[in-house]
Design a protein around this motif. Structure first.
Motif, PDB file in Angstrom:
ATOM      1  N   ALA A 147      -1.825  -0.158  -9.701  1.00 58.45           N
ATOM      2  CA  ALA A 147      -2.934  -0.920  -9.119  1.00 58.45           C
ATOM      3  C   ALA A 147      -3.604  -0.128  -7.998  1.00 58.45           C
ATOM      4  CB  ALA A 147      -2.413  -2.254  -8.587  1.00 58.45           C
ATOM      5  N   VAL A 148      -2.789   0.525  -7.181  1.00 59.62           N
ATOM      6  CA  VAL A 148      -3.324   1.323  -6.063  1.00 59.62           C
ATOM      7  C   VAL A 148      -4.202   2.453  -6.607  1.00 59.62           C
ATOM      8  CG1 VAL A 148      -2.664   2.991  -4.267  1.00 59.62           C
ATOM      9  CG2 VAL A 148      -1.539   0.744  -4.376  1.00 59.62           C
ATOM     10  N   LYS A 149      -3.744   3.098  -7.680  1.00 61.54           N
ATOM     11  CA  LYS A 149      -4.539   4.184  -8.295  1.00 61.54           C
ATOM     12  C   LYS A 149      -5.872   3.654  -8.794  1.00 61.54           C
ATOM     13  CE  LYS A 149      -0.585   6.954  -9.828  1.00 61.54           C
ATOM     14  NZ  LYS A 149       0.303   7.150 -10.989  1.00 61.54           N
ATOM     15  N   ARG A 150      -5.837   2.479  -9.424  1.00 57.07           N
ATOM     16  CA  ARG A 150      -7.079   1.864  -9.922  1.00 57.07           C
ATOM     17  C   ARG A 150      -8.032   1.574  -8.767  1.00 57.07           C
ATOM     18  NH1 ARG A 150      -6.642  -0.439 -15.241  1.00 57.07           N
ATOM     19  NH2 ARG A 150      -8.625  -1.513 -14.891  1.00 57.07           N
ATOM     20  N   SER A 151      -7.482   0.977  -7.695  1.00 57.43           N
ATOM     21  CA  SER A 151      -8.318   0.595  -6.553  1.00 57.43           C
ATOM     22  C   SER A 151      -8.894   1.819  -5.856  1.00 57.43           C
ATOM     23  CB  SER A 151      -7.511  -0.242  -5.567  1.00 57.43           C
ATOM     24  OG  SER A 151      -7.098  -1.441  -6.175  1.00 57.43           O
ATOM     25  N   ARG A 152      -8.105   2.885  -5.825  1.00 56.00           N
ATOM     26  CA  ARG A 152      -8.604   4.132  -5.226  1.00 56.00           C
ATOM     27  C   ARG A 152      -9.818   4.649  -6.009  1.00 56.00           C
ATOM     28  NH1 ARG A 152      -7.420   6.628  -0.208  1.00 56.00           N
ATOM     29  NH2 ARG A 152      -5.584   5.500   0.534  1.00 56.00           N
ATOM     30  N   LYS A 153      -9.739   4.514  -7.352  1.00 52.58           N
ATOM     31  CA  LYS A 153     -10.865   4.954  -8.195  1.00 52.58           C
ATOM     32  C   LYS A 153     -12.120   4.162  -7.880  1.00 52.58           C
ATOM     33  CE  LYS A 153      -8.501   6.927 -12.150  1.00 52.58           C
ATOM     34  NZ  LYS A 153      -7.794   6.521 -13.352  1.00 52.58           N
ATOM     35  N   GLU A 154     -11.890   2.909  -7.452  1.00 50.36           N
ATOM     36  CA  GLU A 154     -13.032   2.071  -7.067  1.00 50.36           C
ATOM     37  C   GLU A 154     -13.479   2.364  -5.641  1.00 50.36           C
ATOM     38  OE1 GLU A 154     -11.570  -1.913  -7.642  1.00 50.36           O
ATOM     39  OE2 GLU A 154     -11.137  -1.531  -9.772  1.00 50.36           O
ATOM     40  N   GLY A 155     -12.792   3.320  -4.982  1.00 51.49           N
ATOM     41  CA  GLY A 155     -13.203   3.754  -3.646  1.00 51.49           C
ATOM     42  C   GLY A 155     -12.573   2.992  -2.505  1.00 51.49           C
ATOM     43  N   LEU A 156     -11.566   2.160  -2.803  1.00 60.42           N
ATOM     44  CA  LEU A 156     -10.921   1.398  -1.732  1.00 60.42           C
ATOM     45  C   LEU A 156      -9.763   2.210  -1.140  1.00 60.42           C
ATOM     46  CD1 LEU A 156     -10.749  -2.158  -3.393  1.00 60.42           C
ATOM     47  CD2 LEU A 156     -12.668  -1.027  -2.270  1.00 60.42           C
ATOM     48  N   ALA A 157      -9.675   2.220   0.192  1.00 59.71           N
ATOM     49  CA  ALA A 157      -8.598   2.966   0.868  1.00 59.71           C
ATOM     50  C   ALA A 157      -7.325   2.127   0.866  1.00 59.71           C
ATOM     51  CB  ALA A 157      -9.016   3.313   2.293  1.00 59.71           C
ATOM     52  N   VAL A 158      -6.589   2.273  -0.243  1.00 55.20           N
ATOM     53  CA  VAL A 158      -5.401   1.447  -0.470  1.00 55.20           C
ATOM     54  C   VAL A 158      -4.178   2.350  -0.638  1.00 55.20           C
ATOM     55  CG1 VAL A 158      -4.402  -0.328  -1.956  1.00 55.20           C
ATOM     56  CG2 VAL A 158      -6.855  -0.237  -1.637  1.00 55.20           C
ATOM     57  N   GLY A 159      -3.039   1.908  -0.151  1.00 54.11           N
ATOM     58  CA  GLY A 159      -1.799   2.671  -0.309  1.00 54.11           C
ATOM     59  C   GLY A 159      -0.645   1.766  -0.707  1.00 54.11           C
ATOM     60  N   LEU A 160       0.505   2.412  -0.953  1.00 54.38           N
ATOM     61  CA  LEU A 160       1.709   1.658  -1.331  1.00 54.38           C
ATOM     62  C   LEU A 160       2.874   2.073  -0.448  1.00 54.38           C
ATOM     63  CD1 LEU A 160       3.459  -0.108  -3.361  1.00 54.38           C
ATOM     64  CD2 LEU A 160       3.815   2.024  -4.619  1.00 54.38           C
ATOM     65  N   LEU A 161       3.571   1.106   0.073  1.00 52.78           N
ATOM     66  CA  LEU A 161       4.840   1.379   0.764  1.00 52.78           C
ATOM     67  C   LEU A 161       5.936   0.711  -0.050  1.00 52.78           C
ATOM     68  CD1 LEU A 161       5.426   1.153   4.587  1.00 52.78           C
ATOM     69  CD2 LEU A 161       7.239   0.776   2.936  1.00 52.78           C
ATOM     70  N   ARG A 162       6.852   1.538  -0.538  1.00 52.62           N
ATOM     71  CA  ARG A 162       7.884   1.022  -1.439  1.00 52.62           C
ATOM     72  C   ARG A 162       9.269   1.138  -0.795  1.00 52.62           C
ATOM     73  NH1 ARG A 162      11.316   3.267  -5.464  1.00 52.62           N
ATOM     74  NH2 ARG A 162      10.488   5.358  -5.125  1.00 52.62           N
ATOM     75  N   PRO A 163       9.844   0.030  -0.317  1.00 48.76           N
ATOM     76  CA  PRO A 163      11.218   0.094   0.197  1.00 48.76           C
ATOM     77  C   PRO A 163      12.187   0.461  -0.933  1.00 48.76           C
ATOM     78  CG  PRO A 163      10.144  -1.947   0.867  1.00 48.76           C
ATOM     79  CD  PRO A 163       9.282  -1.318  -0.189  1.00 48.76           C
ATOM     80  N   MET A 164      13.030   1.453  -0.682  1.00 49.38           N
ATOM     81  CA  MET A 164      14.078   1.812  -1.652  1.00 49.38           C
ATOM     82  C   MET A 164      15.420   1.241  -1.207  1.00 49.38           C
ATOM     83  SD  MET A 164      12.677   5.665  -2.027  1.00 49.38           S
ATOM     84  CE  MET A 164      14.029   6.392  -2.934  1.00 49.38           C
ATOM     85  N   THR A 165      15.497   0.886   0.085  1.00 49.07           N
ATOM     86  CA  THR A 165      16.609   0.061   0.556  1.00 49.07           C
ATOM     87  C   THR A 165      15.995  -1.249   1.011  1.00 49.07           C
ATOM     88  OG1 THR A 165      16.412   1.038   2.759  1.00 49.07           O
ATOM     89  CG2 THR A 165      18.117   1.952   1.339  1.00 49.07           C
ATOM     90  N   LEU A 166      16.544  -2.344   0.527  1.00 49.22           N
ATOM     91  CA  LEU A 166      16.024  -3.670   0.916  1.00 49.22           C
ATOM     92  C   LEU A 166      16.783  -4.182   2.129  1.00 49.22           C
ATOM     93  CD1 LEU A 166      15.568  -5.214  -2.622  1.00 49.22           C
ATOM     94  CD2 LEU A 166      13.967  -3.845  -1.272  1.00 49.22           C
ATOM     95  N   TRP A 167      18.064  -3.837   2.212  1.00 47.41           N
ATOM     96  CA  TRP A 167      18.800  -3.951   3.458  1.00 47.41           C
ATOM     97  C   TRP A 167      19.594  -2.679   3.634  1.00 47.41           C
ATOM     98  CZ3 TRP A 167      23.036  -3.161   6.179  1.00 47.41           C
ATOM     99  CH2 TRP A 167      23.025  -3.639   7.498  1.00 47.41           C
ATOM    100  N   PRO A 168      19.502  -1.968   4.714  1.00 40.02           N
ATOM    101  CA  PRO A 168      18.558  -2.252   5.794  1.00 40.02           C
ATOM    102  C   PRO A 168      17.102  -2.041   5.351  1.00 40.02           C
ATOM    103  CG  PRO A 168      19.796  -0.227   6.221  1.00 40.02           C
ATOM    104  CD  PRO A 168      20.339  -0.788   4.978  1.00 40.02           C
TER     105      PRO A 168
END
Lengths: 250, 348
Positions: B258-279
């Motif tokens: 989705a972020v890649k699609r939105s970037r193509k539309e020119g929106l400054a969007v990023g993704l932060l993906r937690p790989m540890t949920l705790w902590p």
């Protein structure tokens, strides 16, 4: 002077917390004597239950791992599979063995896990204050069966030891009583046999001990030991129920 | 390699030699893989009579000093909570895999993220936490599983791996990375018969309240150390992002598209993906929050991780939520539409 009687090495020098006339201390001693006699103290891992005997790890001078209520045989399975050369015993009460832990007990026995269970049956929940146990006898009053156990409401005492004796994975199954010194010695012989059967890799072994609980039976210790013979042994007949080493050859 | 198999193989390569489990969809392939592989490497495989029994078998094996694992799916993980609490209290290492399904109750077997609360808040009774890893690819299933065994040994704690049916089923090419060389603490707690040493006790019963309080604080100090040392996360195009999507696992894969699609539309969007949920990666959220004006938390549930994002932000107006529970897996297009809607609504 020759020493003819001493405290077993497999017991720590700690006073038992059990009530006067309780059977736990006798059974602890029998197990410790057997461990000493077999010379296996440095190979044994004991698994105490939830209940009065949860503090057994303060008394046995062997490696001990507490188990959640009823899960002794599952924890024991984990130990035995990870360390097949060790000797594992679970120490379980009637609620542990025959109510909350029925599945764990039955399936460990049925898998023929080479572990030994010492099952202390006093027909009542001791530590929680005298509630009905799966082995509470018909008519027996407890705090949760105040009218006495009624078969149409609370069902019947569960004969878990008899059930286990029917399983092919069980190699040695016996029921004993602590009512008299002679019967206590018979219980010890079976406990020893149960450990030997485990060491020979023959399968699951179980020794049930009918044990007095004067506090929750609301009788004196002397009366409690009498009740073992006059009531409990009638409901739960004592003897060796299964012994694969006694099978006729061929 | 298939997700479940990659996870199983990582466990084998990490030295796991005891597996105990009870069948439940959608993770049966993992149990079956372990049945085959444990036999090949001379390890232990037992199909327990229940999840409860299986986790208690793990406890016995862990107390024996052997690397042990169990796996299940949501309803089965509920049954394991008793044992997980005991393992945490006893301070024993173990790895527990939850391939989540829709819930509550039996729910369904479709991919879901409904167990975030359960996983990150201890899960069972008592004051404890468990590290939770959230892989988002087959490669990560492999790498994080290996890492999980080290973490379990280093901190002497049960560790959770949280996936879902989609991650377990997909096939992706992976590199079978070598085991990390990590210095592990001595296993001085192991019960293996008191030979030439005093007897040992493993227990969780501590009747004395002061002693129990001291034990609780000791565990807390360990959890504080984990909070400092364990957080893992991935950032994708967050540098100039005004809107940052926060998502983990399968949801993060969708969000990345989705972020890649939105970037193509020119929106400054990023993704932060937690790989540890705790902590939870608090510091990462804080750092990204310096530039980002809006966080869009996307989860395959009705909103659980969003609480942790809000806790970090301390300003709930900067955080919105979009969720699809019940095993519904939205397309990247659906998420980029949501991004677009908030972009306009919040005048980013």
């Amino acid at each position: 002077m020759k020493k003819v009687y001493a405290k077993p090495k497999s017991l720590k020098d700690a006073p038992f917390h059990y009530c006067p006339g309780c059977g736990h201390s006798i059974i602890h001693r029998l197990i410790a004597e057997v461990i000493d006699e077999l010379g296996i103290r440095d190979k044994v891992i004991g698994i105490p239950p939830a209940g009065c005997a949860v503090l057994a790890y303060n008394y046995f001078d062997v490696d001990m791992c507490e188990s959640a209520h009823g899960r002794g045989c599952a924890v024991g399975t984990g130990f035995k599979r990870a360390q097949p050369d060790k000797i594992i015993f679970t120490y379980q009460g009637d609620g542990d063995m025959a109510a909350i832990g029925t599945a764990e007990t039955l399936h460990a026995a049925n898998r023929g896990e080479c572990i030994t269970s010492i099952f202390v049956n006093n027909a009542v929940y001791g530590m929680t204050g005298g509630q009905m146990a799966p082995t509470t006898m018909l008519g027996q009053k407890t705090t949760t069966s105040p009218m006495g156990r009624r078969p149409d409401v609370e069902g019947y005492p569960l004969m878990i030891t008899d059930i286990i004796a029917t399983l092919k994975g069980a190699a040695f199954v016996a029921r004993h009583s602590l009512a008299t010194p002679a019967k206590i010695l018979a219980a010890k012989r079976s406990i020893k046999k149960a450990f030997e059967v485990q060491m020979a890799g023959l399968g699951y072994s179980l020794v049930e001990c009918l044990s007095p609980c004067p506090t929750n039976w609301k009788v004196t210790p002397v009366e409690a030991f009498k009740l073992l013979e006059t009531r409990m042994e009638r409901e739960f007949p004592i003897g060796v129920l299964k012994d694969v080493t006694k099978k006729p050859k061929g | 390699m298939k997700g479940t198999n990659a996870l199983g193989e990582a466990a084998v390569q990490a030295g796991c030699r005891c597996y105990f489990g009870y069948p439940i969809t959608p993770q049966n392939e993992l149990t079956e893989y372990m049945a085959k592989r444990m036999a090949e490497v001379g390890g232990v495989f037992v199909q327990g009579e229940s999840e409860t029994a299986s986790i208690n078998m793990v406890l016995g094996a862990a107390a024996s000093g052997v690397r042990a694992m169990t796996s299940s799916s949501s309803p089965g993980i509920s049954l394991k909570q008793e044992g997980i609490s005991f393992i945490a209290a006893d301070e024993l290492p173990a790895v527990i895999v939850n391939i989540m399904r829709g819930g509550p109750g039996l729910g369904n077997i479709a991919p879901s993220q409904g167990d975030y609360y359960q996983a990150t808040r201890g899960g069972g009774h008592g004051d404890y936490r468990t590290p939770v890893f959230a892989p988002a690819s087959v490669q990560e299933l492999y790498d994080l599983t290996m890492h999980a065994f080290d973490v379990a040994d280093i901190y002497r704690t049960p560790v959770l791996i949280l996936g879902d049916g989609m991650l377990g089923q997909i096939m992706e090419p992976i590199v079978l990375n070598k085991k990390n060389k990590v210095k592990l603490p001595p296993k001085d707690y192991v019960l293996d018969g008191a030979k030439g040493r005093p007897s040992r006790i493993i227990r969780s019963l501590i009747l004395d309240t002061r002693e129990m309080e001291a034990h609780n604080w000791k565990l807390k100090r360990k959890y504080d150390l984990m909070r400092k040392e364990l957080p893992l996360w991935e950032e994708f195009m967050t540098d100039d992002a005004k809107l940052v999507v926060v998502a983990y696992g399968t949801a993060a894969r969708i969000a990345k598209g989705a972020v890649k699609r939105s970037r193509k539309e020119g929106l400054a969007v990023g993704l932060l993906r937690p790989m540890t949920l705790w902590p939870f990666p608090d510091e990462a959220i804080k750092s990204v929050a310096k530039n980002a004006r809006l966080f869009l938390v996307f989860e395959m549930n009705t909103g659980q991780m969003v609480d942790d994002v809000r806790l970090v932000l301390e300003d709930s107006s900067k955080c919105v939520f979009y969720g699809r529970p019940g095993g519904e897996v939205p397309s990247p297009m659906e998420i980029s539409r949501i991004i677009g809607r908030y972009w306009v609504q919040k005048e980013l």
